[in-house]
Design an enzyme around this catalytic site. Structure first.
Site, PDB file in Angstrom:
ATOM      1  N   GLY A  42       0.833  -1.203   0.000  1.00  0.00           N
ATOM      2  CA  GLY A  42       0.000   0.000   0.000  1.00  0.00           C
ATOM      3  C   GLY A  42       0.867   1.254   0.000  1.00  0.00           C
ATOM      4  CG  ASP A  62       4.694  -6.617  10.062  1.00  0.00           C
ATOM      5  OD1 ASP A  62       3.709  -7.395  10.007  1.00  0.00           O
ATOM      6  OD2 ASP A  62       5.770  -6.840   9.482  1.00  0.00           O
ATOM      7  CG  LEU A  77      -9.506  -5.441   3.539  1.00  0.00           C
ATOM      8  CD1 LEU A  77     -10.516  -5.493   4.668  1.00  0.00           C
ATOM      9  CD2 LEU A  77      -9.734  -4.212   2.685  1.00  0.00           C
ATOM     10  CE  LYS A  95       7.646 -15.492  10.182  1.00  0.00           C
ATOM     11  NZ  LYS A  95       8.961 -14.836  10.250  1.00  0.00           N
ATOM     12  CB  THR A  96       0.814 -11.089   6.446  1.00  0.00           C
ATOM     13  OG1 THR A  96       2.086 -10.446   6.496  1.00  0.00           O
ATOM     14  CG2 THR A  96      -0.287 -10.041   6.357  1.00  0.00           C
ATOM     15  CE  LYS A 109     -10.499 -15.037  24.407  1.00  0.00           C
ATOM     16  NZ  LYS A 109      -9.435 -16.032  24.511  1.00  0.00           N
ATOM     17  NE  ARG A 110      -6.513  -7.908  24.121  1.00  0.00           N
ATOM     18  CZ  ARG A 110      -5.761  -8.614  23.280  1.00  0.00           C
ATOM     19  NH1 ARG A 110      -5.482  -9.865  23.519  1.00  0.00           N
ATOM     20  NH2 ARG A 110      -5.289  -8.062  22.180  1.00  0.00           N
ATOM     21  CE1 TYR A 149      -3.719 -13.257  -0.923  1.00  0.00           C
ATOM     22  CE2 TYR A 149      -4.816 -14.725  -2.462  1.00  0.00           C
ATOM     23  CZ  TYR A 149      -4.777 -13.532  -1.763  1.00  0.00           C
ATOM     24  OH  TYR A 149      -5.801 -12.633  -1.901  1.00  0.00           O
TER      25      TYR A 149
HETATM   26  P1  NAD Z   1      -3.196  -4.529  -1.676  1.00  0.00           P
HETATM   27  O1  NAD Z   1      -1.901  -5.250  -1.807  1.00  0.00           O
HETATM   28  O2  NAD Z   1      -3.407  -3.291  -2.471  1.00  0.00           O
HETATM   29  O3  NAD Z   1      -3.492  -4.168  -0.153  1.00  0.00           O
HETATM   30  C1  NAD Z   1      -3.002  -4.927   0.933  1.00  0.00           C
HETATM   31  C2  NAD Z   1      -2.590  -3.968   2.027  1.00  0.00           C
HETATM   32  O4  NAD Z   1      -2.129  -4.699   3.158  1.00  0.00           O
HETATM   33  C3  NAD Z   1      -1.428  -3.052   1.599  1.00  0.00           C
HETATM   34  O5  NAD Z   1      -1.699  -1.725   1.953  1.00  0.00           O
HETATM   35  C4  NAD Z   1      -0.239  -3.622   2.372  1.00  0.00           C
HETATM   36  O6  NAD Z   1       0.767  -2.649   2.617  1.00  0.00           O
HETATM   37  C5  NAD Z   1      -0.922  -4.122   3.640  1.00  0.00           C
HETATM   38  N1  NAD Z   1      -0.151  -5.162   4.337  1.00  0.00           N
HETATM   39  C6  NAD Z   1       0.409  -6.274   3.801  1.00  0.00           C
HETATM   40  N2  NAD Z   1       1.039  -6.982   4.759  1.00  0.00           N
HETATM   41  C7  NAD Z   1       0.856  -6.305   5.932  1.00  0.00           C
HETATM   42  C8  NAD Z   1       1.282  -6.523   7.273  1.00  0.00           C
HETATM   43  N3  NAD Z   1       2.017  -7.594   7.612  1.00  0.00           N
HETATM   44  N4  NAD Z   1       0.936  -5.612   8.205  1.00  0.00           N
HETATM   45  C9  NAD Z   1       0.200  -4.521   7.877  1.00  0.00           C
HETATM   46  N5  NAD Z   1      -0.221  -4.263   6.627  1.00  0.00           N
HETATM   47  C10 NAD Z   1       0.107  -5.145   5.662  1.00  0.00           C
HETATM   48  O7  NAD Z   1      -4.332  -5.610  -2.007  1.00  0.00           O
HETATM   49  P2  NAD Z   1      -5.921  -5.430  -2.129  1.00  0.00           P
HETATM   50  O8  NAD Z   1      -6.309  -5.819  -3.483  1.00  0.00           O
HETATM   51  O9  NAD Z   1      -6.350  -4.125  -1.592  1.00  0.00           O
HETATM   52  O10 NAD Z   1      -6.416  -6.604  -1.154  1.00  0.00           O
HETATM   53  C11 NAD Z   1      -6.893  -6.333   0.157  1.00  0.00           C
HETATM   54  C12 NAD Z   1      -7.369  -7.632   0.787  1.00  0.00           C
HETATM   55  O11 NAD Z   1      -8.414  -8.203   0.009  1.00  0.00           O
HETATM   56  C13 NAD Z   1      -6.269  -8.689   0.905  1.00  0.00           C
HETATM   57  O12 NAD Z   1      -6.413  -9.367   2.132  1.00  0.00           O
HETATM   58  C14 NAD Z   1      -6.565  -9.627  -0.237  1.00  0.00           C
HETATM   59  O13 NAD Z   1      -6.133 -10.937   0.034  1.00  0.00           O
HETATM   60  C15 NAD Z   1      -8.086  -9.539  -0.333  1.00  0.00           C
HETATM   61  N6  NAD Z   1      -8.541  -9.865  -1.691  1.00  0.00           N
HETATM   62  C16 NAD Z   1      -8.412  -8.966  -2.700  1.00  0.00           C
HETATM   63  C17 NAD Z   1      -8.817  -9.322  -3.984  1.00  0.00           C
HETATM   64  C18 NAD Z   1      -8.720  -8.369  -5.138  1.00  0.00           C
HETATM   65  O14 NAD Z   1      -9.066  -8.769  -6.255  1.00  0.00           O
HETATM   66  N7  NAD Z   1      -8.343  -7.132  -4.984  1.00  0.00           N
HETATM   67  C19 NAD Z   1      -9.348 -10.599  -4.220  1.00  0.00           C
HETATM   68  C20 NAD Z   1      -9.427 -11.477  -3.154  1.00  0.00           C
HETATM   69  C21 NAD Z   1      -9.045 -11.104  -1.880  1.00  0.00           C
END
Ligand code: NAD
Ligand code: UDP
Length: 318
Positions: A42, A62, A77, A95-96, A109-110, A149
């Protein structure tokens, strides 16, 4: 006028593509929005327009590490979503997904917060059932390049349901199908942004495989509406629920549409199909239609028009 209660809402991954649109929507509704992000994929630019709003806060953190906050709702997200990004550091992706889910579920939960998980159509893997409905358990390779993933997201769903059963955490799980729109990163690597950037700069359009694999593309505004409806819906409907646009297109059709819509001189070239690339994908959204009264409104032509207009502005500015 409907009575509107102001809540404290945490959006993890809030500086990403979907997260930033969700923050916009929740800030606009008057909620106190805490956007948490480590900027892995992001950018601050996605949320810079919100910095001056009194009901918006940014936390650089993180999610693989715990955090203690007071909130009413959590939209989880945080996770890189594009194959090139989630495969760049696969251990970090796991891990994420898993530590992030454990930390957010523990927090929910908390403080007794309601929590929604952004899950994915990838839980169906390379599906043997078409279209995919929520009752299908999927066809996922546990040891391939996409597994960090796919299995990370599957395990996150398991954690959500175990915290729900064991600790009565108030959960929601949405399975998001390919979503596109403004604020996708130009180097994100996903097919819609790749093809638009290539078409606008008259470079070759890189179709992987023979382009006969299919995807269903949902415009971001429709997706955010579905997500918010799911969070606000009744406590006895926790999901999982598919959110996506059932219009199904081959990747070659998508390439041709984007060349046509941009008036590009780009040629289509064919490159190797990545490992475990699903051959077909289309959501069955009858559950979302019934339970949330949600169906997408923006078709592919209109959504591409809006997305192309966005990429034109950022590509001419850079
Ligand atoms: P994106 O990569 O633009 O956004 C993900 C965000 O999470 C980013 O801002 C990134 O910096 C942040 N991030 C990653 N690891 C992190 C961590 N360890 N700690 C804190 N922040 C962290 O992707 P997106 O398309 O906006 O997707 C958002 C969510 O929706 C994701 O969970 C993704 O799996 C899910 N999703 C998206 C799609 C799609 O088509 N866009 C489809 C299925 C699922
Ligand atoms: N794809 C492609 N060219 C690209 C990027 C992706 O042909 O430059 C294909 C990819 O192989 C897949 C589809 O487009 O079949 C969707 O890819 P994306 O990475 O957007 O999402 P996912 O595979 O996770 O659905």
């Amino acid at each position: 006028m409907a009575l509107h209660l102001n809540k404290r809402i945490l959006v993890t991954g809030g500086a990403g593509f979907l997260g930033s649109h969700l923050c916009d929507r929740l800030v606009e509704e008057g909620h106190d929005v805490l956007c948490l992000d480590n900027f892995y994929t992001g950018t601050k630019a996605n949320i810079a327009h919100l910095f001056a709003k009194p009901n918006f806060e940014l936390i650089r953190h993180d999610l693989a590490q715990p955090i203690f906050l007071e909130v009413d709702e959590i939209y989880n997200l945080a996770c890189p979503a594009s194959p090139i990004h989630y495969q760049y550091n696969p251990v970090k992706t796991v891990k994420t997904c898993i530590m992030g889910a454990i930390h957010m579920l523990g927090l929910a939960k908390r403080v007794k917060a309601k929590i929604l998980q952004a899950s994915t159509s990838e839980v169906y893997g390379d599906p043997a059932v078409h279209p995919q409905s929520e009752s299908y358990w999927g066809n996922v390779n546990p040891i391939g390049l996409r597994s960090c993933y796919d299995e990370g997201k599957r395990c996150a769903e398991t954690l959500f349901f175990d915290y729900h059963r064991q600790n009565r955490v108030n959960i929601r799980v949405v399975r998001i199908f390919n979503t596109y729109g403004p604020r996708m990163h130009p180097n994100d690597g996903r097919v819609v942004s790749n093809f638009i950037v290539q078409a606008l700069s008259h470079q070759d359009i890189t179709v992987f495989g023979d382009g006969s694999q299919t995807r269903s593309f949902c415009y971001v505004d429709d997706l955010i509406e579905g997500m918010v409806r799911m969070m606000q819906g009744p406590n006895d409907f926790v999901g999982p629920v598919n959110l996506g646009n059932p219009g199904e297109f081959t990747i070659l059709e998508l390439a041709e549409k984007i060349i046509h819509s941009t008036g590009s001189r780009s040629r289509i070239i064919f490159q190797a199909l990545p490992q475990d690339d699903p051959l077909q994908r289309k959501p069955d959204i009858s559950l979302a239609a019934e339970k949330l009264e949600w169906t997408p409104e923006v078709n592919l032509e209109e959504g591409l028009k809006r997305t192309i207009a966005y990429f034109k502005t950022i590509l001419t500015a850079s």
